[in-house]
Design a protein around this motif. Structure first.
Motif, PDB file in Angstrom:
ATOM      1  N   PHE A   1       0.838  -1.202   0.000  1.00  0.00           N
ATOM      2  CA  PHE A   1       0.000   0.000   0.000  1.00  0.00           C
ATOM      3  C   PHE A   1       0.879   1.260   0.000  1.00  0.00           C
ATOM      4  O   PHE A   1       1.907   1.312   0.686  1.00  0.00           O
ATOM      5  CB  PHE A   1      -0.876  -0.038   1.261  1.00  0.00           C
ATOM      6  N   ASN A   2       0.444   2.268  -0.763  1.00  0.00           N
ATOM      7  CA  ASN A   2       1.206   3.535  -0.840  1.00  0.00           C
ATOM      8  C   ASN A   2       0.895   4.409   0.378  1.00  0.00           C
ATOM      9  O   ASN A   2      -0.179   4.985   0.492  1.00  0.00           O
ATOM     10  CB  ASN A   2       0.814   4.261  -2.142  1.00  0.00           C
ATOM     11  N   ASN A   3       1.866   4.463   1.294  1.00  0.00           N
ATOM     12  CA  ASN A   3       1.689   5.184   2.566  1.00  0.00           C
ATOM     13  C   ASN A   3       2.502   6.498   2.558  1.00  0.00           C
ATOM     14  O   ASN A   3       2.899   6.986   3.621  1.00  0.00           O
ATOM     15  CB  ASN A   3       2.173   4.245   3.702  1.00  0.00           C
ATOM     16  N   THR A   4       2.729   7.060   1.364  1.00  0.00           N
ATOM     17  CA  THR A   4       3.562   8.279   1.281  1.00  0.00           C
ATOM     18  C   THR A   4       3.047   9.384   2.214  1.00  0.00           C
ATOM     19  O   THR A   4       1.848   9.654   2.277  1.00  0.00           O
ATOM     20  CB  THR A   4       3.581   8.799  -0.179  1.00  0.00           C
ATOM     21  N   LEU A   5       3.991   9.978   2.949  1.00  0.00           N
ATOM     22  CA  LEU A   5       3.636  11.047   3.882  1.00  0.00           C
ATOM     23  C   LEU A   5       4.006  12.399   3.285  1.00  0.00           C
ATOM     24  O   LEU A   5       4.847  12.477   2.391  1.00  0.00           O
ATOM     25  CB  LEU A   5       4.400  10.867   5.202  1.00  0.00           C
ATOM     26  N   GLY A   6       3.379  13.421   3.808  1.00  0.00           N
ATOM     27  CA  GLY A   6       3.733  14.786   3.420  1.00  0.00           C
ATOM     28  C   GLY A   6       4.165  15.532   4.671  1.00  0.00           C
ATOM     29  O   GLY A   6       3.581  15.359   5.740  1.00  0.00           O
ATOM     30  N   ALA A   7       5.237  16.321   4.546  1.00  0.00           N
ATOM     31  CA  ALA A   7       5.672  17.140   5.679  1.00  0.00           C
ATOM     32  C   ALA A   7       5.589  18.607   5.251  1.00  0.00           C
ATOM     33  O   ALA A   7       6.056  18.974   4.171  1.00  0.00           O
ATOM     34  CB  ALA A   7       7.107  16.784   6.065  1.00  0.00           C
TER      35      ALA A   7
END
Ligand SMILES: C[S@@+](CC[C@H](N)C(=O)[O-])C[C@H]1O[C@@H](n2cnc3c(N)ncnc32)[C@H](O)[C@@H]1O
Length: 292
Positions: free
Chosen positions: A281-287
């Motif tokens: 699963f694509n769990n890309t985070l943004g900061a």
């Protein structure tokens, strides 16, 4: 249509178990660690300039693992500086885990911890009631804005606490992640409308853009192995599925057609990739980093 399914957050024990499983099966903390070691030092570059002590505030700190790594970067940047580290965290179990971690971590003699067992809005009232005006040099809210009723107001309040050279770090899942696709498709069925559970950095960026507030944006690639969710009756798979859907016992309590549609979407290329027979699963985070 508002969902009538039981929210995972209403069952603290099950939430904590499923959150831990999520951490165990994802690169969530690894990608944060890379960010903390690779990018954060530049973000913290000027916050302590000319000061003998800095004020740090963690909101929704959980067990403190990432917080302590950030404090260590701060100490590297400003060796020997005194740090007043305030923690706002409503869950007693998390605070206990954080305190235990502190007791086992070396080089914290210059850091003073103040614990606030309360939510971010309680903290806001606490400051008003006690007429506290201390400014903060570094505030972080990592994966917590999902749990407030008004994320924009929360961001506005905490930004207002920043000192002149202070920084506010917000980490949430990215608008490019599988979460965004899942929530854009099944918001009504899965999300609690009293909270903001289905927000990503995209919504925060829209708010900041509308207000003309400048920020820096970083994407932190991350993934989560959700293969177990597709094995009927697998206890850990069911807990992970609860974390993904934010519904308690989703596998057993969701209407059949909703369950089938969600399971289908979770394998969709906009949510996951199949790698060597595993569903990733694509769990890309943004900061996002804001200034006062
Ligand atoms: C997903 S965890 C993230 C924990 C930690 N920051 C991390 O990234 O590992 C969310 C945390 O926010 C806390 N939390 C929930 N509602 C909150 C609120 N209204 N104000 C502050 N913290 C909250 C939870 O107790 C939990 O520790």
């Amino acid at each position: 249509m508002a969902s009538t399914l039981k929210k995972l957050v209403s069952d603290e024990g099950r939430y904590l178990k499923s959150f831990q499983l999520f951490l165990d099966n994802s690169s969530e903390h690894q990608c944060m660690q890379e960010f903390v070691h690779g990018t954060l030092p530049d973000i913290l570059a000027r916050i302590g300039d000319g000061k003998s002590s800095v004020n740090v505030l963690g909101v929704g700190s959980g067990g403190g693992k990432i917080d302590l790594q950030m404090l260590s970067q701060l100490q590297k940047k400003y060796p020997g500086i005194s740090v007043n580290n305030e923690v706002v965290e409503p869950c007693a179990e998390m605070i206990d885990a954080y305190k235990e971690l502190v007791s086992k971590t070396p080089n914290l003699e210059n850091t003073k911890f103040t614990w606030h067992k309360m939510t971010s809005s309680d903290y806001e009232h606490h400051r008003t009631e006690k007429n506290i005006t201390t400014k903060m040099d570094f505030i972080h809210m990592i994966q917590m804005l999902y749990y407030v009723s008004d994320p924009s107001a929360t961001v506005k309040f905490f930004r207002s606490l920043l000192s002149r050279t202070g920084k506010l770090l917000i980490i949430l899942v990215s608008g490019t992640s599988g979460w965004a696709k899942l929530w854009n498709t099944y918001k009504d069925e899965l999300c609690d409308t009293n909270l903001s559970q289905c927000i990503t950095t995209q919504e925060i960026k829209e708010y900041l853009d509308a207000k003309g507030i400048k920020y820096q944006n970083y994407e932190l690639p991350s993934s989560m192995d959700i293969t177990k969710c597709f094995t009927e009756g697998d206890e850990n798979g069911e807990l992970l599925l609860d974390f993904l859907t934010e519904i308690c016992d989703f596998s057993k309590t969701a209407p059949k057609d909703l369950k089938a549609a969600v399971m289908d979407l979770l394998r969709h290329p906009e949510c996951s990739k199949e790698i060597d027979g595993r569903i990733i699963f694509n769990n890309t985070l943004g900061a996002l980093v804001l200034e006062p």
